[in-house]
Design a protein around this motif. Structure first.
Motif, PDB file in Angstrom:
ATOM      1  N   GLY A 137      -9.411  -4.159  10.984  1.00  0.00           N
ATOM      2  CA  GLY A 137     -10.009  -2.831  10.918  1.00  0.00           C
ATOM      3  C   GLY A 137      -8.913  -1.788  10.979  1.00  0.00           C
ATOM      4  N   VAL A 138      -8.439  -1.350   9.822  1.00  0.00           N
ATOM      5  CA  VAL A 138      -7.343  -0.385   9.767  1.00  0.00           C
ATOM      6  C   VAL A 138      -7.906   1.018  10.008  1.00  0.00           C
ATOM      7  N   ASP A 139      -7.599   1.579  11.175  1.00  0.00           N
ATOM      8  CA  ASP A 139      -7.988   2.951  11.498  1.00  0.00           C
ATOM      9  C   ASP A 139      -6.858   3.567  12.318  1.00  0.00           C
ATOM     10  N   LEU A 159      -3.229  -8.647   6.613  1.00  0.00           N
ATOM     11  CA  LEU A 159      -4.334  -7.876   6.046  1.00  0.00           C
ATOM     12  C   LEU A 159      -5.096  -8.753   5.055  1.00  0.00           C
ATOM     13  N   PHE A 160      -6.340  -8.373   4.809  1.00  0.00           N
ATOM     14  CA  PHE A 160      -7.187  -9.117   3.883  1.00  0.00           C
ATOM     15  C   PHE A 160      -7.690  -8.196   2.776  1.00  0.00           C
ATOM     16  N   MET A 161      -7.438  -8.592   1.532  1.00  0.00           N
ATOM     17  CA  MET A 161      -8.076  -7.935   0.402  1.00  0.00           C
ATOM     18  C   MET A 161      -9.408  -8.615   0.075  1.00  0.00           C
ATOM     19  N   VAL A 174      -4.701  -0.506   3.183  1.00  0.00           N
ATOM     20  CA  VAL A 174      -3.496  -1.303   2.966  1.00  0.00           C
ATOM     21  C   VAL A 174      -2.270  -0.391   2.903  1.00  0.00           C
ATOM     22  N   LEU A 175      -2.389   0.701   2.179  1.00  0.00           N
ATOM     23  CA  LEU A 175      -1.286   1.662   2.056  1.00  0.00           C
ATOM     24  C   LEU A 175      -0.844   2.170   3.426  1.00  0.00           C
ATOM     25  N   MET A 189       1.731  -9.498   5.948  1.00  0.00           N
ATOM     26  CA  MET A 189       1.212 -10.730   5.360  1.00  0.00           C
ATOM     27  C   MET A 189      -0.109 -10.380   4.663  1.00  0.00           C
ATOM     28  N   MET A 190      -0.319 -10.919   3.475  1.00  0.00           N
ATOM     29  CA  MET A 190      -1.483 -10.510   2.702  1.00  0.00           C
ATOM     30  C   MET A 190      -2.296 -11.693   2.191  1.00  0.00           C
TER      31      MET A 190
END
Length: 480
Positions: A137-139, A159-161, A174-175, A189-190
């Motif tokens: 949860g990118v916040d 991170l997960f796409m 992601v950015l 890591m992606m």
């Protein structure tokens, strides 16, 4: 402090091999000696506590599996290996360190997720362990928390796409996370798959009545992996973040990595044994009397197994030779068929994703040496030395030299290993099946030493719960 001498063997590193004796004093390597050396006296063997005869065998640094998921909650259940059972199985297979993934989900605090994984692992591991941090949860709160990870010895995050609604990050998230990666030195890591598009394809297949495990691989088409890999590379280049793409399975994704590396960018990739050996047609499309077409559920993982007809497996081996792919990890995430995988009996979308391989990686990769696909030195590089360098452990792990931890495997090239559940076969993971049933390996893990302690020897497990310690990692030592 106990002392151990490993004598008579061929010490193999990422750069060569040679006859040498290895002296371990306590938990660390004290000396690597030429055979017959009198540097430490005329009879070193008589003055140590333990002598291990490695005549005719390879002496290699302990394996490092940099991608495991012990006790991971997923799909309404939890990975069947605990830190205790999973690390014990790893030790049986010649792996002496793992790097697992602490999990933060959307709406949760990064610090809480990390603390939860420390609690799961502490005092339970048979071998040494470290953590990556999943940022689900990118916040603003998680971005701020990421800046403190390096001080905790967590120098990489994932991170997960893919997996909308669970772990998914959009391009803007992601950015932002990659900007923190550039600022701090954290390695990004992606999981590179186009999750929203995959969900549409999966729904369309299910609505058409195509719900068998085979269609898991069809929904997660290689185009979805290639596209996401390229997008991750471009975002990493824009932000200046180093990028490590996990579980690469499609040859087209490898081509994207190779292109970026040809530009001199800090872009790296790992693959896993399943993408070297297994396939969409043979495994995901498998059939058995017990399970019928659901047999393929044993091999449902993401990224998925790829078509052998399209040549992905051959290309993966080639990429390991050319260093377009730098490492082999397992993405060990085991689930039993009964009570776990069968949650998706009527719909592949509900099958928990994961294969159990932590015990077999060293053997499966050694078989690549036997068949001429990689060199002996490349075997060590892919399974130990590069993982140590990539994730800030080199010097302590991944090498046999004075001052390094006494993590050593004595491997017999004249031995034999049969993988599977039956009598005389090797399987110590907490699962009711083996994804590698029937595989035969022309080699054998004879002795495993973890920080100076013999934990496997002569077909016996001699280690104990709690032998492993947490590894505080430094920044990546592999960057340009």
């Amino acid at each position: 402090m106990a002392t151990t001498l490993i004598t008579g063997g061929t010490v193999v590193s990422a750069t060569g091999r040679g006859e040498a004796d290895v002296l371990i004093d306590g938990e660390t390597i004290a000396a690597v000696l030429a055979p017959g050396s009198q540097l430490l006296g005329t009879d070193v063997a008589a003055s140590v506590d333990t002598v291990i005869d490695a005549t005719g065998k390879y002496v290699i640094p302990g394996g490092i599996d940099a991608h495991t998921h012990m006790q991971l909650p997923f799909g309404g259940t939890e990975a069947s290996d605990t830190f205790e059972t999973g690390t014990r199985a790893a030790a049986w297979g010649g792996t002496t360190s793992i790097i697992d993934f602490a999990v933060q989900r959307y709406g949760e605090r990064v610090q809480d997720g990390l603390a939860a994984w420390h609690e799961k692992a502490a005092g339970n591991c048979a071998i040494d362990y470290g953590f990556h941090q999943i940022i689900g949860g990118v916040d603003e709160d998680s971005l701020a928390a990421m800046r403190g990870l390096v001080d905790e010895g967590i120098t990489s995050f994932k991170l997960f796409m893919a997996y909308p609604g669970v772990f998914y990050s959009d391009d803007a998230q992601v950015l932002k996370a990659m900007q923190v990666s550039n600022d701090t030195g954290l390695l990004t890591m992606m999981h590179a798959e186009n999750g929203p598009a995959i969900d549409v394809l999966a729904q369309q297949l299910a609505e058409a009545g195509k719900k068998a495990p085979y269609y898991h691989g069809i929904a997660r088409a290689w185009q979805m992996e290639e596209e996401a890999t390229h997008r991750a590379i471009m975002l990493a280049n824009l932000t200046g973040a180093p990028l490590y793409v996990v579980h690469v399975s499609a040859k087209q994704a490898v081509e994207q990595l190779a292109w970026a590396r040809d530009q001199g960018w800090n872009v790296f990739g790992e693959t896993c044994p399943q993408y070297l050996y297994l396939s969409l047609e043979e495994q995901l499309g498998g059939f058995s009397e017990e399970w019928g077409q659901f047999e393929g559920a044993k091999w449902v993982c993401s990224t998925p197994l790829r078509s052998r007809q399209e040549g992905h497996q051959h290309h993966m081996w080639q990429a390991l030779r050319t260093n377009d792919i730098q490492m082999v990890s397992t993405d060990h995430c085991p689930f039993c068929m009964k009570g776990q995988k069968d949650l998706g009996l009527d719909d592949f979308r509900a099958i928990p994703n994961g294969i159990g391989s932590v015990e077999h990686r060293m053997d499966l990769m050694y078989q690549g040496v036997v068949t001429g696909k990689i060199t002996l030195e490349r075997w060590v590089e892919l399974t130990s030395t590069t993982p140590a360098r990539m994730f800030g452990l080199y010097g302590r792990k991944g090498v046999i030299q004075p001052g390094a931890d006494g993590d050593i495997v004595v491997y017999d090239p004249n031995g034999h290993t049969s993988i599977g559940m039956g009598e005389g076969r090797t399987h110590h993971m907490n699962m009711d099946h083996s994804a590698w049933e029937g595989y035969e390996i022309d080699g054998h893990v004879d002795t495993v030493v973890s920080r100076g302690k013999v934990v496997v020897d002569g077909g016996q497990y001699l280690g104990a719960k709690g032998d492993g310690r947490f590894l505080k990692r430094g920044l990546s030592q592999y960057l340009v």
